[in-house]
Design a protein around this motif. Sequence first.
Motif, PDB file in Angstrom:
ATOM      1  N   GLY A 437      26.011  -9.946  -4.005  1.00 49.63           N
ATOM      2  CA  GLY A 437      25.563 -11.028  -3.132  1.00 49.63           C
ATOM      3  C   GLY A 437      26.467 -11.231  -1.929  1.00 49.63           C
ATOM      4  N   SER A 438      27.140 -10.185  -1.500  1.00 47.76           N
ATOM      5  CA  SER A 438      27.969 -10.335  -0.305  1.00 47.76           C
ATOM      6  C   SER A 438      27.185  -9.901   0.929  1.00 47.76           C
ATOM      7  CB  SER A 438      29.240  -9.492  -0.411  1.00 47.76           C
ATOM      8  OG  SER A 438      29.924  -9.546   0.830  1.00 47.76           O
ATOM      9  N   ARG A 439      27.421 -10.595   2.023  1.00 49.39           N
ATOM     10  CA  ARG A 439      26.786 -10.209   3.272  1.00 49.39           C
ATOM     11  C   ARG A 439      27.659  -9.246   4.068  1.00 49.39           C
ATOM     12  NH1 ARG A 439      24.055 -16.175   4.777  1.00 49.39           N
ATOM     13  NH2 ARG A 439      23.026 -16.341   2.752  1.00 49.39           N
ATOM     14  N   GLY A 440      28.770  -8.824   3.478  1.00 49.61           N
ATOM     15  CA  GLY A 440      29.598  -7.801   4.113  1.00 49.61           C
ATOM     16  C   GLY A 440      29.055  -6.416   3.795  1.00 49.61           C
ATOM     17  N   LYS A 441      29.836  -5.392   4.130  1.00 47.74           N
ATOM     18  CA  LYS A 441      29.441  -4.010   3.867  1.00 47.74           C
ATOM     19  C   LYS A 441      29.717  -3.694   2.402  1.00 47.74           C
ATOM     20  CE  LYS A 441      30.173   0.695   5.605  1.00 47.74           C
ATOM     21  NZ  LYS A 441      28.701   0.884   5.736  1.00 47.74           N
ATOM     22  N   VAL A 442      28.677  -3.203   1.702  1.00 50.64           N
ATOM     23  CA  VAL A 442      28.825  -2.951   0.270  1.00 50.64           C
ATOM     24  C   VAL A 442      28.561  -1.474  -0.012  1.00 50.64           C
ATOM     25  CG1 VAL A 442      27.952  -3.515  -2.036  1.00 50.64           C
ATOM     26  CG2 VAL A 442      28.035  -5.297  -0.263  1.00 50.64           C
ATOM     27  N   VAL A 443      29.516  -0.824  -0.674  1.00 49.20           N
ATOM     28  CA  VAL A 443      29.327   0.562  -1.097  1.00 49.20           C
ATOM     29  C   VAL A 443      29.500   0.648  -2.609  1.00 49.20           C
ATOM     30  CG1 VAL A 443      30.183   2.925  -0.916  1.00 49.20           C
ATOM     31  CG2 VAL A 443      30.165   1.449   1.114  1.00 49.20           C
ATOM     32  N   ILE A 444      28.472   1.187  -3.272  1.00 49.49           N
ATOM     33  CA  ILE A 444      28.498   1.360  -4.728  1.00 49.49           C
ATOM     34  C   ILE A 444      28.300   2.843  -4.974  1.00 49.49           C
ATOM     35  CG2 ILE A 444      27.331   0.755  -6.882  1.00 49.49           C
ATOM     36  CD1 ILE A 444      26.306  -1.795  -5.392  1.00 49.49           C
ATOM     37  N   GLU A 445      29.355   3.520  -5.390  1.00 54.24           N
ATOM     38  CA  GLU A 445      29.255   4.978  -5.452  1.00 54.24           C
ATOM     39  C   GLU A 445      29.981   5.554  -6.657  1.00 54.24           C
ATOM     40  OE1 GLU A 445      31.158   6.398  -1.861  1.00 54.24           O
ATOM     41  OE2 GLU A 445      33.143   5.985  -2.663  1.00 54.24           O
ATOM     42  N   LYS A 446      29.446   6.663  -7.144  1.00 60.36           N
ATOM     43  CA  LYS A 446      30.095   7.462  -8.189  1.00 60.36           C
ATOM     44  C   LYS A 446      30.329   6.695  -9.483  1.00 60.36           C
ATOM     45  CE  LYS A 446      32.551   9.839  -4.481  1.00 60.36           C
ATOM     46  NZ  LYS A 446      33.817   9.842  -3.752  1.00 60.36           N
ATOM     47  N   ASN A 447      29.472   5.722  -9.741  1.00 54.67           N
ATOM     48  CA  ASN A 447      29.586   4.983 -10.990  1.00 54.67           C
ATOM     49  C   ASN A 447      28.566   5.507 -12.000  1.00 54.67           C
ATOM     50  OD1 ASN A 447      31.389   2.734  -9.884  1.00 54.67           O
ATOM     51  ND2 ASN A 447      29.623   2.630  -8.503  1.00 54.67           N
ATOM     52  N   THR A 448      28.846   5.249 -13.273  1.00 57.67           N
ATOM     53  CA  THR A 448      27.863   5.497 -14.323  1.00 57.67           C
ATOM     54  C   THR A 448      27.414   4.155 -14.888  1.00 57.67           C
ATOM     55  OG1 THR A 448      28.880   7.589 -14.911  1.00 57.67           O
ATOM     56  CG2 THR A 448      27.479   6.563 -16.580  1.00 57.67           C
ATOM     57  N   PHE A 449      26.085   3.973 -14.928  1.00 55.94           N
ATOM     58  CA  PHE A 449      25.531   2.724 -15.458  1.00 55.94           C
ATOM     59  C   PHE A 449      24.782   2.997 -16.756  1.00 55.94           C
ATOM     60  CE2 PHE A 449      25.832   2.101 -10.909  1.00 55.94           C
ATOM     61  CZ  PHE A 449      26.282   0.799 -10.773  1.00 55.94           C
ATOM     62  N   HIS A 450      25.044   2.185 -17.738  1.00 53.09           N
ATOM     63  CA  HIS A 450      24.231   2.240 -18.965  1.00 53.09           C
ATOM     64  C   HIS A 450      24.011   0.784 -19.431  1.00 53.09           C
ATOM     65  CE1 HIS A 450      22.533   3.350 -22.728  1.00 53.09           C
ATOM     66  NE2 HIS A 450      23.570   2.958 -23.446  1.00 53.09           N
ATOM     67  N   THR A 451      23.332   0.053 -18.579  1.00 53.71           N
ATOM     68  CA  THR A 451      23.155  -1.383 -18.814  1.00 53.71           C
ATOM     69  C   THR A 451      21.805  -1.657 -19.484  1.00 53.71           C
ATOM     70  OG1 THR A 451      22.244  -1.507 -16.574  1.00 53.71           O
ATOM     71  CG2 THR A 451      24.556  -2.080 -16.853  1.00 53.71           C
ATOM     72  N   PRO A 452      21.767  -2.646 -20.377  1.00 58.07           N
ATOM     73  CA  PRO A 452      20.492  -2.969 -21.035  1.00 58.07           C
ATOM     74  C   PRO A 452      19.516  -3.678 -20.102  1.00 58.07           C
ATOM     75  CG  PRO A 452      22.209  -4.477 -21.739  1.00 58.07           C
ATOM     76  CD  PRO A 452      22.873  -3.463 -20.869  1.00 58.07           C
ATOM     77  N   GLY A 453      20.031  -4.261 -19.026  1.00 55.66           N
ATOM     78  CA  GLY A 453      19.178  -4.866 -18.010  1.00 55.66           C
ATOM     79  C   GLY A 453      19.312  -4.077 -16.723  1.00 55.66           C
ATOM     80  N   SER A 454      19.016  -4.726 -15.602  1.00 49.56           N
ATOM     81  CA  SER A 454      19.154  -4.064 -14.312  1.00 49.56           C
ATOM     82  C   SER A 454      20.592  -3.584 -14.123  1.00 49.56           C
ATOM     83  CB  SER A 454      18.823  -5.053 -13.185  1.00 49.56           C
ATOM     84  OG  SER A 454      17.466  -5.444 -13.278  1.00 49.56           O
ATOM     85  N   ALA A 455      20.729  -2.396 -13.557  1.00 51.73           N
ATOM     86  CA  ALA A 455      22.067  -1.892 -13.261  1.00 51.73           C
ATOM     87  C   ALA A 455      22.621  -2.591 -12.022  1.00 51.73           C
ATOM     88  CB  ALA A 455      22.019  -0.380 -13.043  1.00 51.73           C
ATOM     89  N   ILE A 456      21.759  -2.719 -11.016  1.00 53.25           N
ATOM     90  CA  ILE A 456      22.172  -3.389  -9.779  1.00 53.25           C
ATOM     91  C   ILE A 456      21.109  -4.429  -9.443  1.00 53.25           C
ATOM     92  CG2 ILE A 456      22.682  -3.124  -7.330  1.00 53.25           C
ATOM     93  CD1 ILE A 456      23.561  -0.227  -7.983  1.00 53.25           C
TER      94      ILE A 456
END
Lengths: 570, 570
Positions: A437-456
């Motif tokens: 929820g930031s209005r700045g520059k957001v980079v989400i990279e090279k992660n592994t997600f295994h979430t039971p709900g939304s990852a992002i």
Amino acid sequence: MSRTIISLLILLLPLQSVQAKGTVFLKDYLDKCENSEADAMPAIRAALDCCARTRAGELVLPRGVINIRPEHAYEHLEAISNNSQSLKRVAFLMKGMKDFRITGDGTTLMFNGFMSPFSLEGCKGIRISGIDIDYARPFVSEGRILSAGKGWMELSFSESFPVEIRDGLAVFLDKDGVEYPYCNLLEFDTRKKEVAYGVHDWWLWNNVLPAKKVGENAYRFEREDFDGMTPGNTMVFGAAQRLHPAFTLWECENFCLEDVNLYNAGGMGVIAQCCRNVTLNRVRVVPTPGSDHIVSISADATHFVNCKGYIRMTDCEFRNQKDDATNIHGWYMAVDSVLCRRSALLRWRNGAQCGIRFLKKGMRLEFADPATLTTYAHLRVRKVEYLNSEYALVKFREHIPARVRPMDVVAEDDSYPDVLISGCYIGNNRARGLLIGSRGKVVIEKNTFHTPGSAILFEGDGRFWYEQSGVRDVLIRDNLFLNCMYGPWGRACISVGTGLADKEASRYHSNIVVEGNVFRGFDNRIVNIYSVDGFSFRNNTIEMTSDYPEKGSASERFVMEHCDNTIIEQ
Amino acid sequence: MSRTIISLLILLLPLQSVQAKGTVFLKDYLDKCENSEADAMPAIRAALDCCARTRAGELVLPRGVINIRPEHAYEHLEAISNNSQSLKRVAFLMKGMKDFRITGDGTTLMFNGFMSPFSLEGCKGIRISGIDIDYARPFVSEGRILSAGKGWMELSFSESFPVEIRDGLAVFLDKDGVEYPYCNLLEFDTRKKEVAYGVHDWWLWNNVLPAKKVGENAYRFEREDFDGMTPGNTMVFGAAQRLHPAFTLWECENFCLEDVNLYNAGGMGVIAQCCRNVTLNRVRVVPTPGSDHIVSISADATHFVNCKGYIRMTDCEFRNQKDDATNIHGWYMAVDSVLCRRSALLRWRNGAQCGIRFLKKGMRLEFADPATLTTYAHLRVRKVEYLNSEYALVKFREHIPARVRPMDVVAEDDSYPDVLISGCYIGNNRARGLLIGSRGKVVIEKNTFHTPGSAILFEGDGRFWYEQSGVRDVLIRDNLFLNCMYGPWGRACISVGTGLADKEASRYHSNIVVEGNVFRGFDNRIVNIYSVDGFSFRNNTIEMTSDYPEKGSASERFVMEHCDNTIIEQ
């Protein structure tokens, strides 16, 4: 008595001779206390007071396990966003410290009972590294499901989670008889060490559950709507309050946490409020190694509110915590009433925000329509008077626009943090992965997600949680989304969940790019967004698995409502 | 919205022009708020702020009912002895005010929800008169017993006490849905409007009780040990916490309450701590007139700790409150450890005293043996550092005697209040009448007692409640003790209940004279004392009645153990 005397005598020690920016060794203080194996708090207090007064540059913690108890801890009234306001015992209470490191050497800080590990206010240039944070008794309680049917289940509990039946209700305790209240239940898959497939939270109205002891180590719980529990799985009784985050930061700058393991906490892992430049490098939130625990900490792994500068989380692990991996947002207060042309009474509408006093003279506030979260005006604060934890009387430099209505929302709109989340593992926990929820520059990279709900998830709302969001520039690249969506929390792997009454009129979020990722999963739901201006999905790989029972294929892979400028390239 | 705006606009009003020691009329402020009938808090706040800033001499309250809500109230973190520590909303928060009166004209202050009516800190020469204090919803909940048997009872509830069954447990609410937690049950005789004959408290471990709705207005409560309830009687669910006393005083001097009715409070009626010269004249603690309530306030009517000068209660009525009529005592902290020759760590051992910071530089402290409460040393405080709500690190001017041991108790021993309790009615309440623990001159005269437990009790202990007592000069004369002892709280009409491990070695109390009283009762137990030096019982009249089922005649009328210099003249 002699042990206690010697232990506490340290509180009277004169200042150790330390040069400015010198190094203080906790071991020196521990060695002076015979009883420090049972409680290092007096030694920590003496060492930390010494560091503060001598402006030492570093406190070095020795290798090994350090037991810390609340009796002699600092005390601090704290209102912590999305946690519980209370008068807290704190081990490392640091106010106004500058350019200071706490350096462990694989040191385990083992806390006992209701106390907070670290609380920092107005500090600059703090680096904490090389420590593990654990609790002798977790804040959640876990039982093994022995058997279950419609309306009932029977559980057993290990020594980690002492239980008693009092007046027909289950009460969880620690070895000293201290009670650990609970307010919900959630089933985890014991073998897979993750939230069980397809389960949901069971909320308890009264923070108790009737139970009967039916065997040596067998307790029967009955509730009309209980159903579908799987024997062998672990039922987790969630902590009733979030009293003790591991790291609580308020108005700190240049804070770095590195090589830190968080095995337990009585609230969030790291909660930073009004901070600038926060780095988490190799911070691992995982259940205590070698224990029978399935849950790590009892709430969100990390949480950032009204922060500035940058937030960097690199090479971290956010696993098995009892809520999201992170939530980055601002605060919305609501207009209670406009008193005159330049004065309004603002009100917290989310109880877990009450007590936060972030409004300051000179701050630029946005006024937004709660139905669309569209900003319609900006005003600068001239003066603030807090009536109490809930209400703030604000005088503005400018006239308040005529269109301002009660329940319109108000947030700081000066600057936002740039966010980098890179190389992290995020999964097995309750709920979602990253709430951005930031209005700045957001980079989400090279992660592994295994979430039971939304990852992002792009959330934010001005009617329920009152969390300011509205992203402007998000790049999601080179991540692996691995079998996400095995629980009920969210509508797609990447999704919008903003609480808008009028989705059509809003373009709350903008400029989200998803590229070069691998979506390897059993569930077809990849993207579900609304009220977005600018969404690109390109050069991603989608691979379907049969690792979990299929449930999402009937849903559309891409759902986009009330969006402009979208590109989907499969 | 307009009503709210106008209501709150008052917060912005410039100072009213008031001469020093002038009079402020709350009516002026109320009249400016259209919405003040619903909530007078903004008007009260503006008027009181005006009084404080202009050093007004009087605030005049208008006749009639004034509704007060917590939303815009002051907020204050308060540790109140024998009540519950919390961040409280307060209507009349007064700090450092001098020579100031609040004068009602039969004004009813009607509070809504969790808030405290009056909290005074460091005030001198305050007089409050002519007001009634009531709450729209009491802090206890009351049900009529429809039927009962072994292990169960069925209750109905009036509109005053909304109830819901949630997850199989009874939850009490107000009309706004705010929850009123409970932690015990006590049966009252509906017809006699007093605690029912021969009953006792039912304590609830978990602050809840399972219940089922079994009819239109009929709720069934089951518990294994329930027994002996009488249909038609009233079952009172006692408030789980004591959050909101009606009058909280801290370090005040020359305080007078006159012609004040206390119909409800969420804690004690008047709790004075470290105060000098307190007068209560015609203060009536009674259930709301015209209501169906059987209980008045939810804890002790009055309570005085570490006070000085005098305490005077004249022509008062302490009726139907949920605990004693008064308790006058000092605080004992316990020695945790002696750190060096002049320094010791002291600890609160009673959780309801934690947070009290009464130790001051120059204060003379007594050290006493907890088994006998015999004072064996005096030391003066040189410096105090509070580690937290529980521990105080004290440096003394003198050496600490070698005999000091952990758990020895420590109390202020500078001066004590002279006490006059005259012309009061005391009865129908839970527990006892007067708990007298001042070492000053105490006169108790011309009162009528109808208490279910001891009418006058000399308590104090250094092992359970940690309340300093040890009377030196008590005169009990010309009182009527009317059918006391119909409940379980005490061993005789006048008794000692001090928590001594070694009664034989102690003469904790001394010089108690009981003369010219009438004991008219069904119960034979008049006096039961121990560890007293000097007790005279003379010129009293004893008349036996058959007003209640007899239960005490088998007991001795006078029991005196380990006493010296006793005179019993019947």
